[in-house]
Design a protein around this motif. Structure first.
Motif, mmCIF file in Angstrom:
data_model
loop_
_atom_site.group_PDB
_atom_site.id
_atom_site.type_symbol
_atom_site.label_atom_id
_atom_site.label_comp_id
_atom_site.label_asym_id
_atom_site.label_seq_id
_atom_site.Cartn_x
_atom_site.Cartn_y
_atom_site.Cartn_z
ATOM 1 N N TYR A 99 22.091 49.124 40.798
ATOM 2 C CA TYR A 99 22.925 48.209 41.572
ATOM 3 C C TYR A 99 23.361 48.925 42.851
ATOM 4 O O TYR A 99 24.528 49.295 43.002
ATOM 5 C CB TYR A 99 24.139 47.748 40.768
ATOM 6 N N GLN A 100 22.398 49.123 43.751
ATOM 7 C CA GLN A 100 22.665 49.852 44.996
ATOM 8 C C GLN A 100 23.609 49.073 45.900
ATOM 9 O O GLN A 100 24.182 49.634 46.836
ATOM 10 C CB GLN A 100 21.355 50.101 45.770
ATOM 11 N N GLU A 101 23.749 47.770 45.646
ATOM 12 C CA GLU A 101 24.543 46.937 46.534
ATOM 13 C C GLU A 101 26.059 47.134 46.355
ATOM 14 O O GLU A 101 26.849 46.612 47.129
ATOM 15 C CB GLU A 101 24.175 45.461 46.353
ATOM 16 N N VAL A 102 26.440 47.882 45.311
ATOM 17 C CA VAL A 102 27.868 48.147 45.097
ATOM 18 C C VAL A 102 28.307 49.265 46.041
ATOM 19 O O VAL A 102 27.792 50.380 45.974
ATOM 20 C CB VAL A 102 28.136 48.567 43.639
ATOM 21 N N THR A 103 29.230 48.970 46.955
ATOM 22 C CA THR A 103 29.605 49.978 47.959
ATOM 23 C C THR A 103 30.940 50.643 47.648
ATOM 24 O O THR A 103 31.237 51.697 48.185
ATOM 25 C CB THR A 103 29.679 49.358 49.364
ATOM 26 N N ASP A 104 31.740 50.023 46.805
ATOM 27 C CA ASP A 104 33.017 50.654 46.489
ATOM 28 C C ASP A 104 33.524 50.169 45.141
ATOM 29 O O ASP A 104 33.357 49.000 44.789
ATOM 30 C CB ASP A 104 34.050 50.325 47.581
ATOM 31 N N VAL A 105 34.130 51.080 44.396
ATOM 32 C CA VAL A 105 34.753 50.712 43.117
ATOM 33 C C VAL A 105 36.122 51.379 43.067
ATOM 34 O O VAL A 105 36.252 52.578 43.341
ATOM 35 C CB VAL A 105 33.910 51.197 41.914
ATOM 36 N N ARG A 106 37.140 50.585 42.757
ATOM 37 C CA ARG A 106 38.485 51.141 42.563
ATOM 38 C C ARG A 106 38.936 50.734 41.174
ATOM 39 O O ARG A 106 38.788 49.578 40.782
ATOM 40 C CB ARG A 106 39.493 50.578 43.575
ATOM 41 N N ILE A 107 39.488 51.676 40.437
ATOM 42 C CA ILE A 107 39.877 51.361 39.064
ATOM 43 C C ILE A 107 41.395 51.379 38.914
ATOM 44 O O ILE A 107 42.073 52.256 39.456
ATOM 45 C CB ILE A 107 39.202 52.358 38.097
ATOM 46 N N GLY A 108 41.882 50.390 38.221
ATOM 47 C CA GLY A 108 43.326 50.318 38.010
ATOM 48 C C GLY A 108 43.624 49.933 36.571
ATOM 49 O O GLY A 108 42.742 49.908 35.723
ATOM 50 N N LYS A 109 44.900 49.645 36.329
ATOM 51 C CA LYS A 109 45.297 49.254 34.985
ATOM 52 C C LYS A 109 45.739 47.803 34.999
ATOM 53 O O LYS A 109 46.239 47.289 35.998
ATOM 54 C CB LYS A 109 46.466 50.128 34.513
ATOM 55 N N TYR A 110 45.567 47.179 33.865
ATOM 56 C CA TYR A 110 45.944 45.783 33.715
ATOM 57 C C TYR A 110 46.742 45.682 32.419
ATOM 58 O O TYR A 110 46.289 46.149 31.381
ATOM 59 C CB TYR A 110 44.671 44.952 33.645
ATOM 60 N N MET A 111 47.941 45.164 32.490
ATOM 61 C CA MET A 111 48.767 45.081 31.281
ATOM 62 C C MET A 111 49.258 43.662 31.058
ATOM 63 O O MET A 111 49.659 42.990 32.014
ATOM 64 C CB MET A 111 49.976 46.012 31.444
ATOM 65 N N GLU A 112 49.237 43.233 29.821
ATOM 66 C CA GLU A 112 49.797 41.932 29.464
ATOM 67 C C GLU A 112 51.023 42.166 28.594
ATOM 68 O O GLU A 112 50.912 42.746 27.518
ATOM 69 C CB GLU A 112 48.765 41.104 28.697
ATOM 70 N N LEU A 113 52.172 41.715 29.078
ATOM 71 C CA LEU A 113 53.408 41.898 28.328
ATOM 72 C C LEU A 113 53.894 40.545 27.833
ATOM 73 O O LEU A 113 53.828 39.552 28.562
ATOM 74 C CB LEU A 113 54.500 42.501 29.219
ATOM 75 N N THR A 114 54.393 40.527 26.618
ATOM 76 C CA THR A 114 55.064 39.341 26.106
ATOM 77 C C THR A 114 56.553 39.670 26.055
ATOM 78 O O THR A 114 56.947 40.669 25.444
ATOM 79 C CB THR A 114 54.547 38.989 24.697
ATOM 80 N N ILE A 115 57.358 38.866 26.725
ATOM 81 C CA ILE A 115 58.780 39.195 26.858
ATOM 82 C C ILE A 115 59.635 37.989 26.468
ATOM 83 O O ILE A 115 59.403 36.877 26.955
ATOM 84 C CB ILE A 115 59.095 39.622 28.316
ATOM 85 N N GLU A 116 60.599 38.224 25.603
ATOM 86 C CA GLU A 116 61.533 37.161 25.223
ATOM 87 C C GLU A 116 62.552 36.961 26.342
ATOM 88 O O GLU A 116 62.810 37.879 27.120
ATOM 89 C CB GLU A 116 62.287 37.548 23.950
ATOM 90 N N LYS A 117 63.151 35.782 26.380
ATOM 91 C CA LYS A 117 64.215 35.560 27.362
ATOM 92 C C LYS A 117 65.396 36.466 27.067
ATOM 93 O O LYS A 117 65.728 36.717 25.924
ATOM 94 C CB LYS A 117 64.653 34.094 27.338
ATOM 95 N N SER A 118 66.025 36.973 28.111
ATOM 96 C CA SER A 118 67.228 37.784 27.919
ATOM 97 C C SER A 118 68.198 37.462 29.052
ATOM 98 O O SER A 118 67.923 36.601 29.890
ATOM 99 C CB SER A 118 66.873 39.268 27.918
ATOM 100 N N ASP A 119 69.330 38.150 29.073
ATOM 101 C CA ASP A 119 70.337 37.873 30.104
ATOM 102 C C ASP A 119 69.852 38.255 31.496
ATOM 103 O O ASP A 119 70.199 37.618 32.487
ATOM 104 C CB ASP A 119 71.626 38.649 29.794
ATOM 105 N N GLN A 120 69.051 39.334 31.529
ATOM 106 C CA GLN A 120 68.574 39.789 32.833
ATOM 107 C C GLN A 120 67.463 38.863 33.359
ATOM 108 O O GLN A 120 66.584 38.458 32.599
ATOM 109 C CB GLN A 120 68.017 41.213 32.673
ATOM 110 N N PRO A 121 67.514 38.500 34.649
ATOM 111 C CA PRO A 121 66.427 37.661 35.184
ATOM 112 C C PRO A 121 65.080 38.361 34.984
ATOM 113 O O PRO A 121 64.968 39.568 35.194
ATOM 114 C CB PRO A 121 66.753 37.563 36.673
ATOM 115 N N ILE A 122 64.080 37.591 34.569
ATOM 116 C CA ILE A 122 62.780 38.167 34.198
ATOM 117 C C ILE A 122 62.147 38.939 35.345
ATOM 118 O O ILE A 122 61.590 40.025 35.169
ATOM 119 C CB ILE A 122 61.834 37.061 33.657
ATOM 120 N N ASP A 123 62.277 38.382 36.553
ATOM 121 C CA ASP A 123 61.638 39.001 37.710
ATOM 122 C C ASP A 123 62.195 40.409 37.939
ATOM 123 O O ASP A 123 61.455 41.370 38.145
ATOM 124 C CB ASP A 123 61.905 38.123 38.930
ATOM 125 N N GLU A 124 63.505 40.491 37.862
ATOM 126 C CA GLU A 124 64.194 41.775 38.044
ATOM 127 C C GLU A 124 63.806 42.757 36.932
ATOM 128 O O GLU A 124 63.539 43.932 37.196
ATOM 129 C CB GLU A 124 65.694 41.493 37.993
#
Lengths: 84, 84
Positions: free
Chosen positions: A31-56
């Motif tokens: 696959y010579q056509e691939v010019t760049d590869v960057r690797i990262g992490k991907y996480m899936e979290l399951t979170i219950e509602k709490s007093d703190q705003p989820i975004d924060e």
């Protein structure tokens, strides 16, 4: 309940040796056509509602544990899910 | 030129010890509301146009190298990008 997807990637300026190896492996698979590869992490979290705003809460978790903000960037997507 | 995002996750039925550790670390940081963590890989590939259809090429790369299909699922998003 929330389903949160967190993506952690190395900053642009940081070398990614793992990505370089994957790129050269792809080249040797012809696959010579691939010019760049960057690797990262991907996480899936399951979170219950709490007093703190989820975004924060998720931002805090990323800064404190999930990402190393010196060399990594993060972004996340929050989805509200119905408990099953 | 294409920008391709690949997400590789462990299958539902496969234990994720790394996720379990992250979950208990989050609990010890006082985020008791986190009930599940699953960890996967996230890859960004830059691919030049070639004779092979991009969709087919990416699928092949995933099956042959990027994911271990016995224990992992993968999905990908292809975005056409203008070369700079």
């Amino acid at each position: 309940m929330y389903k949160v997807k967190v993506f952690v990637t190395l900053r642009e300026s940081v070398l990614d040796p793992q990505g370089t190896v994957v790129k050269s492996s792809l080249h040797s698979l012809n696959y010579q056509e691939v010019t760049d590869v960057r690797i990262g992490k991907y996480m899936e979290l399951t979170i219950e509602k709490s007093d703190q705003p989820i975004d924060e809460a998720v931002k805090e978790m990323c800064e404190r544990l999930l990402a190393n903000v010196v060399i990594e960037d993060y972004r996340y997507e929050i989805e509200e899910a119905v408990a099953q």
